[in-house]
Motif scaffolding. Structure first.
Motif, short mmCIF file in Angstrom:
data_model
loop_
_atom_site.label_atom_id
_atom_site.label_comp_id
_atom_site.label_asym_id
_atom_site.label_seq_id
_atom_site.Cartn_x
_atom_site.Cartn_y
_atom_site.Cartn_z
N LYS A 225 93.93 -7.54 2.17
CA LYS A 225 92.67 -8.28 2.19
C LYS A 225 92.83 -9.66 3.05
N ASN A 226 93.92 -10.13 3.44
CA ASN A 226 94.08 -11.19 4.07
C ASN A 226 95.55 -11.41 4.76
N LEU B 125 104.73 -8.04 3.00
CA LEU B 125 103.55 -7.63 2.67
C LEU B 125 103.67 -7.75 0.92
N VAL B 126 102.56 -8.60 0.50
CA VAL B 126 102.51 -9.06 -1.01
C VAL B 126 101.44 -8.52 -1.71
N CYS B 127 101.71 -7.92 -2.77
CA CYS B 127 100.65 -7.33 -3.56
C CYS B 127 100.12 -8.44 -4.49
N LYS C 181 104.72 -7.36 -6.15
CA LYS C 181 105.41 -6.59 -5.21
C LYS C 181 105.56 -7.07 -4.04
N LYS D 171 100.28 2.23 2.46
CA LYS D 171 99.25 2.52 1.50
C LYS D 171 98.85 1.26 0.58
N PHE D 172 98.79 0.05 1.44
CA PHE D 172 98.16 -1.25 1.12
C PHE D 172 96.85 -1.55 1.49
N LYS D 173 95.98 -1.97 0.58
CA LYS D 173 94.92 -2.52 0.88
C LYS D 173 94.81 -3.90 1.19
N GLN E 202 102.52 -13.52 6.09
CA GLN E 202 102.40 -12.59 4.80
C GLN E 202 100.86 -11.92 4.88
N PHE E 203 101.13 -10.69 4.62
CA PHE E 203 99.74 -9.74 4.47
C PHE E 203 99.55 -9.88 3.02
N CYS E 204 98.49 -10.06 2.49
CA CYS E 204 98.16 -10.04 0.95
C CYS E 204 97.30 -8.86 0.80
N GLY E 205 97.28 -8.12 -0.24
CA GLY E 205 96.35 -7.15 -0.38
C GLY E 205 96.93 -6.37 -1.74
N CYS F 85 98.82 -2.93 -3.53
CA CYS F 85 99.56 -2.05 -3.34
C CYS F 85 99.22 -0.85 -3.77
N ASN F 86 100.01 0.11 -3.32
CA ASN F 86 99.43 1.68 -3.56
C ASN F 86 99.24 1.98 -5.09
N PHE G 182 105.34 -16.60 -2.75
CA PHE G 182 104.40 -15.26 -2.86
C PHE G 182 103.30 -15.39 -3.80
N ILE H 177 106.96 -5.97 0.12
CA ILE H 177 107.41 -4.96 0.97
C ILE H 177 107.75 -5.82 2.19
N ASP H 178 109.24 -5.79 2.58
CA ASP H 178 109.58 -6.38 3.76
C ASP H 178 109.02 -5.56 5.25
N TYR H 179 108.67 -6.02 5.93
CA TYR H 179 107.89 -5.43 7.00
C TYR H 179 108.77 -5.80 8.32
#
Lengths: 154, 154
Positions: free
Chosen positions: B137-138, A99-101, A106, B133-135, A142-145, A147-148, A77, A108-110
């Motif tokens: 980015k890729n 979903l990786v911050c 952090k 609530k994730f931003k 993986q979606f990278c971004g 987190c809240n 990650f 999140i499993d999606y």
DNA sequence: ATAGATGCAAAAATTTTGCAAGGTG
DNA sequence: CACCTTGCAAAATTTTTGCATCTAT
């Protein structure tokens, strides 16, 4: 040694491997915590609490072995630690992605992929398979971004 | 120092950072080799050949910085080395994904996503974004399997 | 001039390896 | 009993850090 999943034991025996105590303990950790992604360190500490005789080398060797057998899967990650989780082929683990911050790490499993999406992926895998002569075994999405929490903190 | 991409220089200045020689050299390596994925070691050796003064620490610090800025992206293909490649947001790098051979580590870049697939991903990202609530980015997509060579060798 | 950036070398952290001893089938 | 596995400790790798020095702006 009390064996775990009989299918795994069988596969091991077929390839001349043995179901040892250490391997059974590590397999149990994964089987009892589906959907969690453990680092080698985490596996070591849990296994070590169960049987303090287990060493680091065994953990690494076992994780490699299970990954080769397709029972667990390597994930990374971005924090430098390799993580492992049970393959979806095993014990009705649902298909999921991550979903990786990129700020705090952090994860999140999606799981809510629609049928449409699944079909599409099946199609893409088939095409790739033929085009590049690759025997595709699985995919990592993986979606990278941000987190809240991390987003607000700025 | 002769600056590279003016947009990057501007962004750096805006955040109080400086476009140094080391950073320009490393940026050039990525800009001149789009679609390649370099490990920190590889970047170090290339940069070092251009300017032998550049040290390891600078390479790591620069790679972290550029990744934070979203100019390059971290990737890991399971061999323990972190790799970096230019983000698709940059310099018309085409959107692509990776086919990784779990046996020999070979990586094939794969670009033929259809419009259908792109739309689907845009949709999924939007949904995830709202739900968690994730931003976002890729995304990273990897197909793992056994390549032609490794498959035959068995 | 002044804060940010670098280089070096040392330290951390993670993973791999060799070998005698132990456990499994 | 054969030989696959393990544990330990040492080694190899990759990455991070501290600090004096340098350099963009």
């Amino acid at each position: 040694m009390r064996r775990g999943n009989p299918w795994i034991c069988k596969r091991m025996r077929e390839e001349g491997m043995r179901m040892t105590q250490a391997r059974a303990i590590i397999l149990n950790i994964f089987a009892g915590n589906q959907g969690e992604h453990f680092s080698a360190q985490e596996i070591f500490f849990i296994a070590h609490r169960i049987n303090p005789g287990i060493g680091f080398a065994t953990v690494y060797r076992t994780l490699d072995l299970l990954a080769q057998m397709g029972i667990i899967q390597k994930l990374e990650f971005g924090d430098g630690l390799t993580r492992y989780e049970m393959t979806e082929a095993m014990e009705n683990v649902p298909h999921h992605h991550h979903l990786v911050c990129t700020e705090c790490g952090k994860v999140i499993d999606y799981t809510e992929f629609t049928d449409e999406e699944k079909e599409l992926f099946a199609k893409v895998e088939k095409e790739l398979s033929e085009k590049y002569k690759f025997k595709i075994k699985n995919h990592i999405i993986q979606f990278c971004g941000i987190c809240n929490n991390c987003g607000e903190r700025r």
